[in-house]
Design an enzyme around this catalytic site. Structure first.
Site: not given
Length: 165
Positions: A126-130
């Site tokens: 779940i790419p929360c860095h985006r």
């Protein structure tokens, strides 16, 4: 500096990464948690099949930012967090949304979105860095020190995906 192996026992695998390492915790046939670790942690071979699958997929992502994860994940989080995580999971590689943009999509507040991002048990998957602040990088994993380890990880991940902030 001595590598930290005493605490590595809590992880089912540790994958070395350009920014440090990623700890994988598995239990009952599912990934329980992924954790960004500093470079003071040694790599660790997988102790079970799910950890092995996770480690291989993490390694693929680290060499190919377009890689898509397919892992069994334990069900965690609130209904609200799931709404946020669903939006985040649909942000394509190479794009970012701000906390405010995500909040608008789910009719919430940017701060609440930031809290849900920080509560993400499965970074990379779940790419929360985006998700970034409207005026810059924003925080990451409940850390917002501009010179800290976690924001260094976020910067590396975004650069890896072709995003320059």
């Amino acid at each position: 500096m001595e590598k930290k192996s005493a605490r590595s026992h809590v992880f089912s695998a540790i994958v070395e990464a350009p920014f440090g390492a990623i700890g994988v915790r598995t239990e009952a046939g599912a990934v329980q948690e992924l954790v960004y670790l500093p470079s003071s942690f040694d790599g660790k071979d997988a102790t079970d099949a799910v950890a092995d699958k996770a480690a291989h997929q993490i390694e693929k992502y680290l060499t190919d930012a377009d890689f898509r994860f397919d892992l069994p994940l334990v069900t965690v989080g609130t209904e609200f967090q799931h709404k946020v995580w669903k939006v985040i999971s649909n942000i394509p590689r190479g794009d970012v949304l701000t906390y405010g943009q995500v909040a608008k999509l789910i009719r919430s507040a940017p701060r609440a979105v930031g809290q849900a991002c920080g509560a993400n048990w499965f970074p990379l998957v779940i790419p929360c860095h985006r998700v970034t602040a409207s005026g810059g990088l924003g925080g990451f994993s409940h850390h917002d020190d501009e010179t800290g380890f976690h924001l260094g990880v976020k910067r590396w991940l975004l650069r890896h995906e072709g995003i320059a902030l």
